[in-house]
Write a protein that holds these residues in place. Structure first.
Motif, PDB file in Angstrom:
ATOM      1  N   ILE A 184       0.183   8.838  -5.037  1.00  0.00           N
ATOM      2  CA  ILE A 184       1.406   8.260  -4.490  1.00  0.00           C
ATOM      3  C   ILE A 184       2.422   8.146  -5.623  1.00  0.00           C
ATOM      4  CG2 ILE A 184       2.452   6.190  -3.477  1.00  0.00           C
ATOM      5  CD1 ILE A 184      -0.301   5.622  -2.191  1.00  0.00           C
ATOM      6  N   ALA A 185       3.643   8.614  -5.386  1.00  0.00           N
ATOM      7  CA  ALA A 185       4.737   8.452  -6.341  1.00  0.00           C
ATOM      8  C   ALA A 185       5.824   7.620  -5.674  1.00  0.00           C
ATOM      9  CB  ALA A 185       5.277   9.808  -6.777  1.00  0.00           C
ATOM     10  N   GLU A 186       5.984   6.403  -6.133  1.00  0.00           N
ATOM     11  CA  GLU A 186       6.921   5.446  -5.519  1.00  0.00           C
ATOM     12  C   GLU A 186       7.372   4.476  -6.602  1.00  0.00           C
ATOM     13  OE1 GLU A 186       9.319   3.426  -3.897  1.00  0.00           O
ATOM     14  OE2 GLU A 186       8.372   4.472  -2.208  1.00  0.00           O
ATOM     15  N   ALA A 214       4.625   0.817  -2.937  1.00  0.00           N
ATOM     16  CA  ALA A 214       3.477   1.633  -3.325  1.00  0.00           C
ATOM     17  C   ALA A 214       2.169   0.937  -2.954  1.00  0.00           C
ATOM     18  CB  ALA A 214       3.522   1.914  -4.830  1.00  0.00           C
ATOM     19  N   HIS A 215       2.080  -0.363  -3.225  1.00  0.00           N
ATOM     20  CA  HIS A 215       0.870  -1.123  -2.886  1.00  0.00           C
ATOM     21  C   HIS A 215       0.653  -1.152  -1.374  1.00  0.00           C
ATOM     22  CE1 HIS A 215       0.443  -2.035  -6.994  1.00  0.00           C
ATOM     23  NE2 HIS A 215       1.225  -3.099  -7.064  1.00  0.00           N
ATOM     24  N   ALA A 216       1.743  -1.290  -0.627  1.00  0.00           N
ATOM     25  CA  ALA A 216       1.619  -1.329   0.834  1.00  0.00           C
ATOM     26  C   ALA A 216       1.102   0.010   1.370  1.00  0.00           C
ATOM     27  CB  ALA A 216       2.968  -1.664   1.462  1.00  0.00           C
ATOM     28  N   LEU A 217       1.597   1.111   0.803  1.00  0.00           N
ATOM     29  CA  LEU A 217       1.132   2.420   1.246  1.00  0.00           C
ATOM     30  C   LEU A 217      -0.331   2.632   0.847  1.00  0.00           C
ATOM     31  CD1 LEU A 217       1.657   5.121   2.576  1.00  0.00           C
ATOM     32  CD2 LEU A 217       2.681   5.932   0.431  1.00  0.00           C
ATOM     33  N   GLU A 218      -0.689   2.205  -0.345  1.00  0.00           N
ATOM     34  CA  GLU A 218      -2.081   2.299  -0.778  1.00  0.00           C
ATOM     35  C   GLU A 218      -2.999   1.553   0.187  1.00  0.00           C
ATOM     36  OE1 GLU A 218      -2.324   0.788  -4.713  1.00  0.00           O
ATOM     37  OE2 GLU A 218      -1.147   2.410  -5.602  1.00  0.00           O
ATOM     38  N   ALA A 219      -2.602   0.320   0.531  1.00  0.00           N
ATOM     39  CA  ALA A 219      -3.424  -0.487   1.436  1.00  0.00           C
ATOM     40  C   ALA A 219      -3.542   0.175   2.804  1.00  0.00           C
ATOM     41  CB  ALA A 219      -2.823  -1.889   1.566  1.00  0.00           C
ATOM     42  N   PHE A 245       2.061  11.984  -1.910  1.00  0.00           N
ATOM     43  CA  PHE A 245       3.033  11.211  -1.147  1.00  0.00           C
ATOM     44  C   PHE A 245       4.175  10.920  -2.107  1.00  0.00           C
ATOM     45  CE2 PHE A 245      -1.003  10.563   0.918  1.00  0.00           C
ATOM     46  CZ  PHE A 245      -0.712  10.562   2.262  1.00  0.00           C
ATOM     47  N   LEU A 246       5.310  11.612  -1.933  1.00  0.00           N
ATOM     48  CA  LEU A 246       6.404  11.562  -2.901  1.00  0.00           C
ATOM     49  C   LEU A 246       7.619  10.859  -2.319  1.00  0.00           C
ATOM     50  CD1 LEU A 246       6.284  15.216  -4.307  1.00  0.00           C
ATOM     51  CD2 LEU A 246       5.215  13.170  -5.260  1.00  0.00           C
ATOM     52  N   ASP A 247       8.034   9.781  -2.987  1.00  0.00           N
ATOM     53  CA  ASP A 247       9.285   9.130  -2.625  1.00  0.00           C
ATOM     54  C   ASP A 247      10.436  10.074  -2.961  1.00  0.00           C
ATOM     55  OD1 ASP A 247      11.241   7.312  -1.944  1.00  0.00           O
ATOM     56  OD2 ASP A 247      11.056   6.136  -3.773  1.00  0.00           O
ATOM     57  N   ILE A 248      11.395  10.176  -2.066  1.00  0.00           N
ATOM     58  CA  ILE A 248      12.510  11.086  -2.294  1.00  0.00           C
ATOM     59  C   ILE A 248      13.379  10.642  -3.460  1.00  0.00           C
ATOM     60  CG2 ILE A 248      14.737  11.797  -1.306  1.00  0.00           C
ATOM     61  CD1 ILE A 248      12.468  13.514  -0.485  1.00  0.00           C
ATOM     62  N   ARG A 249      13.755   9.361  -3.486  1.00  0.00           N
ATOM     63  CA  ARG A 249      14.711   8.896  -4.495  1.00  0.00           C
ATOM     64  C   ARG A 249      13.962   8.124  -5.573  1.00  0.00           C
ATOM     65  NH1 ARG A 249      19.351  10.434  -2.534  1.00  0.00           N
ATOM     66  NH2 ARG A 249      19.760  10.442  -0.302  1.00  0.00           N
ATOM     67  N   LEU A 273      -5.507   7.995  -6.596  1.00  0.00           N
ATOM     68  CA  LEU A 273      -5.256   7.941  -8.030  1.00  0.00           C
ATOM     69  C   LEU A 273      -4.254   6.831  -8.323  1.00  0.00           C
ATOM     70  CD1 LEU A 273      -4.817  11.787  -8.550  1.00  0.00           C
ATOM     71  CD2 LEU A 273      -6.828  10.420  -9.143  1.00  0.00           C
ATOM     72  N   PRO A 274      -4.168   6.345  -9.569  1.00  0.00           N
ATOM     73  CA  PRO A 274      -3.134   5.355  -9.908  1.00  0.00           C
ATOM     74  C   PRO A 274      -1.748   5.884  -9.557  1.00  0.00           C
ATOM     75  CG  PRO A 274      -4.734   5.514 -11.678  1.00  0.00           C
ATOM     76  CD  PRO A 274      -5.062   6.622 -10.715  1.00  0.00           C
ATOM     77  N   SER A 275      -0.940   5.048  -8.946  1.00  0.00           N
ATOM     78  CA  SER A 275       0.376   5.479  -8.479  1.00  0.00           C
ATOM     79  C   SER A 275       1.306   5.821  -9.637  1.00  0.00           C
ATOM     80  CB  SER A 275       1.019   4.399  -7.606  1.00  0.00           C
ATOM     81  OG  SER A 275       0.272   4.201  -6.441  1.00  0.00           O
TER      82      SER A 275
END
Length: 283
Positions: free
Chosen positions: A6-8, A14-19, A53-57, A31-33
């Motif tokens: 995850i890239a956020e 990021a934690h919310a998406l991980e959960a 999972f890539l954040d756009i901005r 993997l670690p974000s």
């Protein structure tokens, strides 16, 4: 077990998406974000995850630029990761992704939407052929419901090229075309006509400006320079290289399928990334 990065740049999101992913996909190894685009590229190329999972901005590189860099430097023979973009409500982004049939998650991500994305990703991974020793694999046809995650084949590379070429703020007028490059060298400022430039090459925090017989350095990011160049006149051939189209004499493909350019006024052979290689096909 599949792995994901995850890239956020917002830790709470990021934690919310991980959960959410741990709940929807217990067998997925996270993997670690990464907190910015540069870290996303470094970590993806270090760990070679199955999913991104890539954040756009993001700072440094946008999610689109990070995806481009990862695709270009990904080792041959290993399937590229499937990519899902994450975006806040942004009408431009949503329209662009929907037009190019690229999957995205709108943050904060509702559990039902994440569960649907997980189901699609699992289906895509299950349909992937086993990798060979020398040929990158690509996803087969997507499940019927929903957009496709980004992977490596002609259609998805075309989608990424289209997304990268679309300005993030379509309503903002384009800057005026650059006519002269002002390159500092100590106490001297060289005025270099853009018409004399053979190619530009990114180098750390600078750009190398190459004419037929000289080289200059300017302190500028390539993404800041690109909107000031005529895209019909200057072609991007790699994430860090932009070449004057009329300066190219030949595009040669070697036995491994890599494309290299021969120039009229420079001795260098410039590599073309697989993202831009389809541009060099016979008419």
């Amino acid at each position: 077990m599949p792995t994901a990065l995850i890239a956020e740049d917002e830790p709470l999101l990021a934690h919310a998406l991980e959960a959410g992913l741990r709940q929807a996909w217990p067998d997925l190894t996270l993997l670690p974000s990464a907190l910015d685009g540069e870290e996303a590229v470094d970590e993806a190329l270090r760990h070679l995850p199955d999913l991104l999972f890539l954040d756009i901005r993001m700072p440094g590189r946008t999610g689109l630029e990070a995806a481009q860099a990862i695709m270009e430097d990904w080792p041959a023979g290993r399937p590229l990761p499937l990519v899902v973009f994450i975006t806040a409500y942004d009408q431009y982004a949503l329209q662009a992704f929907e037009a190019q049939a690229v999957d995205y998650l709108l943050k904060p991500v509702p559990p039902a939407r994440l569960a649907a994305a997980v189901q699609r990703l699992q289906g895509w991974l299950a349909q992937r052929p086993a990798p060979t020793a020398c040929t990158p694999t690509s996803p087969t046809a997507p499940p019927a419901d929903g957009a496709a995650p980004l992977g490596l084949d002609e259609s998805t590379l075309a989608r990424l090229r289209q997304l990268l070429s679309t300005p993030a703020a379509a309503a903002v007028p384009s800057p005026p075309r650059l006519q002269v490059i002002q390159a500092s060298a100590g106490a001297t400022v060289h005025l270099v006509p853009v018409a004399e430039v053979v190619y530009f090459e990114a180098a750390d925090k600078y750009i190398r400006v190459l004419t037929a017989d000289k080289e200059y350095l300017i302190r500028c990011a390539l993404r800041e320079l690109l909107p000031q160049l005529d895209e019909q006149e200057f072609w991007q051939v790699h994430r860090g290289t932009v070449v004057r189209a009329t300066a190219i004499t030949q595009a040669h493909r070697d036995e491994a399928g890599r494309v290299f350019l021969q120039l009229r006024q420079r001795p260098e052979r410039l590599p073309v990334s697989r993202l831009y290689a389809p541009r060099f096909k016979g008419m």
